[in-house]
Motif scaffolding. Structure first.
Motif, PDB file in Angstrom:
ATOM      1  N   ARG A 174       0.826  -1.209   0.000  1.00  0.00           N
ATOM      2  CA  ARG A 174       0.000   0.000   0.000  1.00  0.00           C
ATOM      3  C   ARG A 174       0.863   1.264   0.000  1.00  0.00           C
ATOM      4  N   ALA A 175       1.925   1.256   0.809  1.00  0.00           N
ATOM      5  CA  ALA A 175       2.808   2.423   0.850  1.00  0.00           C
ATOM      6  C   ALA A 175       3.472   2.650  -0.503  1.00  0.00           C
ATOM      7  N   THR A 176       3.954   1.577  -1.110  1.00  0.00           N
ATOM      8  CA  THR A 176       4.664   1.695  -2.392  1.00  0.00           C
ATOM      9  C   THR A 176       3.708   2.123  -3.502  1.00  0.00           C
ATOM     10  N   GLU A 177       2.502   1.571  -3.509  1.00  0.00           N
ATOM     11  CA  GLU A 177       1.499   1.949  -4.502  1.00  0.00           C
ATOM     12  C   GLU A 177       1.180   3.440  -4.423  1.00  0.00           C
ATOM     13  N   ARG A 178       1.120   3.957  -3.190  1.00  0.00           N
ATOM     14  CA  ARG A 178       0.803   5.386  -3.044  1.00  0.00           C
ATOM     15  C   ARG A 178       1.903   6.255  -3.660  1.00  0.00           C
ATOM     16  N   LEU A 179       3.168   5.870  -3.460  1.00  0.00           N
ATOM     17  CA  LEU A 179       4.276   6.650  -4.026  1.00  0.00           C
ATOM     18  C   LEU A 179       4.309   6.525  -5.551  1.00  0.00           C
ATOM     19  N   LEU A 180       4.026   5.342  -6.054  1.00  0.00           N
ATOM     20  CA  LEU A 180       3.969   5.164  -7.513  1.00  0.00           C
ATOM     21  C   LEU A 180       2.841   5.983  -8.115  1.00  0.00           C
ATOM     22  N   ALA A 181       1.699   6.017  -7.429  1.00  0.00           N
ATOM     23  CA  ALA A 181       0.550   6.779  -7.925  1.00  0.00           C
ATOM     24  C   ALA A 181       0.861   8.273  -7.978  1.00  0.00           C
ATOM     25  N   ALA A 182       1.773   8.723  -7.113  1.00  0.00           N
ATOM     26  CA  ALA A 182       2.169  10.139  -7.109  1.00  0.00           C
ATOM     27  C   ALA A 182       3.223  10.438  -8.167  1.00  0.00           C
ATOM     28  N   GLY A 183       3.621   9.414  -8.944  1.00  0.00           N
ATOM     29  CA  GLY A 183       4.545   9.628 -10.052  1.00  0.00           C
ATOM     30  C   GLY A 183       5.992   9.289  -9.762  1.00  0.00           C
ATOM     31  N   HIS A 184       6.279   8.758  -8.589  1.00  0.00           N
ATOM     32  CA  HIS A 184       7.674   8.448  -8.232  1.00  0.00           C
ATOM     33  C   HIS A 184       8.087   7.097  -8.815  1.00  0.00           C
ATOM     34  N   ARG A 202       7.179  -6.067   5.021  1.00  0.00           N
ATOM     35  CA  ARG A 202       7.113  -4.772   4.339  1.00  0.00           C
ATOM     36  C   ARG A 202       8.048  -4.743   3.132  1.00  0.00           C
ATOM     37  N   ARG A 203       9.193  -5.415   3.257  1.00  0.00           N
ATOM     38  CA  ARG A 203      10.144  -5.472   2.134  1.00  0.00           C
ATOM     39  C   ARG A 203       9.577  -6.302   0.983  1.00  0.00           C
ATOM     40  N   ILE A 204       8.913  -7.415   1.317  1.00  0.00           N
ATOM     41  CA  ILE A 204       8.295  -8.239   0.269  1.00  0.00           C
ATOM     42  C   ILE A 204       7.243  -7.427  -0.484  1.00  0.00           C
ATOM     43  N   GLY A 205       6.401  -6.715   0.268  1.00  0.00           N
ATOM     44  CA  GLY A 205       5.377  -5.898  -0.376  1.00  0.00           C
ATOM     45  C   GLY A 205       5.965  -4.811  -1.252  1.00  0.00           C
ATOM     46  N   PHE A 206       7.048  -4.199  -0.793  1.00  0.00           N
ATOM     47  CA  PHE A 206       7.745  -3.165  -1.564  1.00  0.00           C
ATOM     48  C   PHE A 206       8.264  -3.725  -2.881  1.00  0.00           C
ATOM     49  N   HIS A 207       8.957  -4.861  -2.806  1.00  0.00           N
ATOM     50  CA  HIS A 207       9.536  -5.455  -4.012  1.00  0.00           C
ATOM     51  C   HIS A 207       8.458  -5.909  -4.987  1.00  0.00           C
ATOM     52  N   GLU A 208       7.397  -6.552  -4.478  1.00  0.00           N
ATOM     53  CA  GLU A 208       6.329  -7.030  -5.354  1.00  0.00           C
ATOM     54  C   GLU A 208       5.709  -5.879  -6.148  1.00  0.00           C
ATOM     55  N   THR A 209       5.460  -4.786  -5.465  1.00  0.00           N
ATOM     56  CA  THR A 209       4.780  -3.662  -6.111  1.00  0.00           C
ATOM     57  C   THR A 209       5.667  -3.003  -7.164  1.00  0.00           C
ATOM     58  N   LEU A 210       6.943  -2.861  -6.858  1.00  0.00           N
ATOM     59  CA  LEU A 210       7.863  -2.320  -7.864  1.00  0.00           C
ATOM     60  C   LEU A 210       7.939  -3.235  -9.087  1.00  0.00           C
ATOM     61  N   GLU A 212       5.733  -5.343 -10.218  1.00  0.00           N
ATOM     62  CA  GLU A 212       4.501  -5.278 -10.997  1.00  0.00           C
ATOM     63  C   GLU A 212       4.415  -3.982 -11.809  1.00  0.00           C
ATOM     64  N   ALA A 213       5.099  -2.928 -11.346  1.00  0.00           N
ATOM     65  CA  ALA A 213       5.110  -1.653 -12.072  1.00  0.00           C
ATOM     66  C   ALA A 213       6.228  -1.604 -13.115  1.00  0.00           C
ATOM     67  N   GLY A 214       6.976  -2.701 -13.240  1.00  0.00           N
ATOM     68  CA  GLY A 214       8.047  -2.757 -14.233  1.00  0.00           C
ATOM     69  C   GLY A 214       9.305  -2.038 -13.806  1.00  0.00           C
ATOM     70  N   ILE A 215       9.508  -1.871 -12.500  1.00  0.00           N
ATOM     71  CA  ILE A 215      10.682  -1.168 -11.985  1.00  0.00           C
ATOM     72  C   ILE A 215      11.641  -2.187 -11.377  1.00  0.00           C
TER      73      ILE A 215
END
Length: 338
Positions: A174-184, A202-210, A212-215
């Motif tokens: 959720r934290a990572t998605e919010r930062l991605l949604a803001a354009g980061h 929290r690290r697993i969630g961070f990595h998964e979200t990045l 999925e965003a192709g980062i």
């Protein structure tokens, strides 16, 4: 002249004043509606009991019925902010079922746990909640198995007890998605100590979200801040001094985010215009009073306390027997740092 302490009113007193047998009083006051008694007799007993100020002997009733309407709650420090929230959630939920909490603190002394639980068992508690102030594995004394027991914000190393814990992985997402949604797209991650369950999730969630965003994962953007404001300051300073610094920081707790604020402002940068910051925990004395206010993922302490009582009640009534682990969602609280 010393004052004599008034003697408690007994069923025998009520029977004498109402002109009925003690057995009749017992049937009325214990709610035995299935036994035939005249309505007038019931009404007279209740009126006399109220007039005399009769109170039932909870200890005797618990001994007779083998139930007390009490749950025991054991935690390290009852005055810790997060412990207070767990207690409130558990207490409010218990009251819905007309149950009550006996709360005992171990003051972070493992040697005291057995004695504390023993005392609660002597009070005929129907079950136990064992609550930790931070998410971790624990080992409970063997006597905790004498009654249904549920762990809150922790889990049993041996898997013997059901548990209610925060969904750390979803919170990291959720934290990572919010930062991605803001354009980061270049996000620094200031994590807790690596062996903590919260840090792992929290690290697993961070990595998964990045991913999925192709980062691609960049290890240079990950650093441990050791859960302190000083650690957060040092970690954020190291990230901001990179040749290509991040435009956003995900700090795995609010204390580290507070330190990150100082590092950002020392460099003449603005939050969130130059660097966005998101925290975790929603430690209100920090998150709500930083300037700008810190957007953070909240640990759901009240909800975990309530869910712990839900699970305990289900076990006591035979609706659940599994040693399951229930995860509770961690909501995002928007303020002004993203």
């Amino acid at each position: 002249m010393s004052k004599t302490t008034p003697r408690p009113v007994t069923m025998k007193d009520v029977a004498r004043h109402a002109g009925v047998s003690r057995t009749a009083v017992s049937l009325v006051l214990n709610g035995r509606d299935s036994v035939a008694l005249a309505d007038e007799t019931r009404a007279r007993v209740l009126a006399v009991a109220a007039e005399l100020g009769y109170r039932p002997n909870a200890g005797a009733r618990a001994l007779a019925n083998q139930r007390s309407d009490w749950y025991g709650l054991v935690t390290e420090i009852v005055t810790a902010p997060f412990a207070v929230d767990i207690i409130k959630g558990a207490q409010d939920r218990a009251h819905v079922d007309e149950k009550y909490l006996l709360i005992a603190s171990t003051e972070s002394d493992p040697a005291a746990e057995t004695a504390v639980i023993e005392r609660l068992l002597e009070q005929r508690v129907e079950g136990l909640l064992y609550a930790a102030t931070w998410h971790r594995a624990v080992t409970l004394p063997e006597i905790a198995r004498e009654v249904p027991t549920v762990l809150v914000n922790c889990f049993d190393r041996e898997g013997r007890f059901p548990a209610v814990v925060p969904d750390e992985r979803a919170g990291g997402r959720r934290a990572t998605e919010r930062l991605l949604a803001a354009g980061h797209r270049r996000i620094g991650f200031v994590n807790l100590d690596p062996d903590m369950p919260a840090a792992v999730g929290r690290r697993i969630g961070f990595h998964e979200t990045l991913r999925e965003a192709g980062i691609a994962n960049d290890e240079n953007l990950e650093i441990y801040g050791h859960a302190t404001a000083d650690g957060g300051y040092a970690a954020a300073s190291a990230l901001l001094d990179l040749a290509e610094p991040p435009t956003a920081l995900f700090c795995a707790n609010d204390r580290m985010a507070m330190g990150a604020y100082d590092a950002i402002k020392e460099r003449g940068l603005r939050i969130p215009h130059d660097v966005a910051v998101i925290g975790f925990d929603n430690q209100e004395l920090i998150a709500a009073y930083l300037r700008p206010g810190l957007t953070t993922v909240a640990l759901p302490f009240e909800t975990m306390g309530a869910k712990g009582v839900d699970l305990l009640a289900a076990i006591i009534t035979g609706q659940s027997t599994a040693t399951e682990t229930v995860t509770v969602d961690c909501p995002l609280l928007e303020r002004a740092s993203v």
